[in-house]
Design a protein around this motif. Structure first.
Motif, short mmCIF file in Angstrom:
data_model
loop_
_atom_site.label_atom_id
_atom_site.label_comp_id
_atom_site.label_asym_id
_atom_site.label_seq_id
_atom_site.Cartn_x
_atom_site.Cartn_y
_atom_site.Cartn_z
N MET A 102 0.83 -1.20 0.00
CA MET A 102 0.00 0.00 0.00
C MET A 102 0.87 1.26 0.00
O MET A 102 0.56 2.24 -0.68
CB MET A 102 -0.95 0.00 1.20
N HIS A 103 1.97 1.22 0.74
CA HIS A 103 2.89 2.37 0.76
C HIS A 103 3.50 2.59 -0.63
O HIS A 103 3.57 3.72 -1.11
CB HIS A 103 3.97 2.14 1.81
N ARG A 105 2.27 1.61 -3.48
CA ARG A 105 1.20 2.02 -4.39
C ARG A 105 0.92 3.51 -4.26
O ARG A 105 0.70 4.20 -5.25
CB ARG A 105 -0.05 1.21 -4.11
N ARG A 106 0.91 4.02 -3.05
CA ARG A 106 0.66 5.46 -2.85
C ARG A 106 1.81 6.29 -3.42
O ARG A 106 1.57 7.40 -3.89
CB ARG A 106 0.46 5.78 -1.38
N ARG A 107 3.03 5.77 -3.37
CA ARG A 107 4.15 6.52 -3.96
C ARG A 107 4.05 6.52 -5.47
O ARG A 107 4.40 7.50 -6.12
CB ARG A 107 5.47 5.90 -3.54
N ARG A 109 1.11 5.85 -7.35
CA ARG A 109 -0.15 6.49 -7.74
C ARG A 109 -0.68 7.29 -6.57
O ARG A 109 -1.38 6.75 -5.72
CB ARG A 109 -1.19 5.45 -8.11
N PRO A 110 -0.38 8.58 -6.51
CA PRO A 110 -0.91 9.36 -5.40
C PRO A 110 -2.44 9.36 -5.44
O PRO A 110 -3.05 9.33 -6.50
CB PRO A 110 -0.36 10.76 -5.64
N VAL A 111 -3.04 9.42 -4.27
CA VAL A 111 -4.50 9.44 -4.17
C VAL A 111 -4.99 10.77 -4.71
O VAL A 111 -4.53 11.83 -4.30
CB VAL A 111 -4.94 9.25 -2.71
N ARG A 112 -5.92 10.70 -5.67
CA ARG A 112 -6.48 11.92 -6.26
C ARG A 112 -7.77 12.29 -5.54
O ARG A 112 -8.53 11.41 -5.17
CB ARG A 112 -6.77 11.69 -7.74
N THR A 121 -3.26 11.89 -15.15
CA THR A 121 -2.29 11.02 -14.49
C THR A 121 -0.94 11.70 -14.45
O THR A 121 -0.73 12.75 -15.05
CB THR A 121 -2.16 9.68 -15.23
N SER A 122 -0.02 11.08 -13.77
CA SER A 122 1.32 11.64 -13.67
C SER A 122 2.22 11.19 -14.82
O SER A 122 3.38 11.52 -14.84
CB SER A 122 1.95 11.24 -12.34
#
Length: 133
Positions: A102-103, A105-107, A109-112, A121-122
């Motif tokens: 989860m950590h 994944r957040r790095r 794909r930041p939570v929008r 997207t980035s």
């Protein structure tokens, strides 16, 4: 023939064996499914099924490994240290299998916030992005 194990060893073995069989079956199921649907253009169904089997396999594997660890340490170092060691092992699985991914994944794909279109997207696009790839 039944082995003469203690009652705790019987209980641990009663958990270990079904958990190990469940883990082996669910973790190997995607390979069998892949063989069966090869060439049927069922990639989405295969990936979804493999994802579900992985989660179920981890759910079987964690208690089976923890119980086996507890039983081995109980014989080697005694009851209370084995329980502490087993609890640490049971804590370690969710840490590695849930919080770590989860950590990451957040790095990636930041939570929008809600309302932001998914196309934002980035991933760089346009002529400047072609040189970056």
């Amino acid at each position: 023939m039944r082995y003469a194990l203690g009652s705790k060893a019987d209980r641990v073995s009663a958990v270990d064996l079904p958990a190990a069989l469940g883990a082996a079956g669910t973790l190997l199921a995607p390979a069998a499914l892949h063989r069966l649907v090869w060439g049927d253009h069922a990639r989405d169904a295969l990936v979804d099924s493999a994802h579900r089997c992985l989660i179920a396999g981890m759910a079987f594997l964690a208690p089976g490994a923890q119980h086996r660890h507890d039983a081995d340490h109980d014989m080697a170092i005694g009851g209370v240290p084995a329980l502490i060691s087993g609890a640490a092992a049971l804590f370690w699985f969710p840490l590695l299998w849930l919080l770590g991914p989860m950590h990451i994944r957040r790095r990636i794909r930041p939570v929008r916030p809600k309302g932001v279109p998914t196309a934002a997207t980035s991933v760089p696009s346009g002529p400047a992005a072609a040189g970056a790839r």
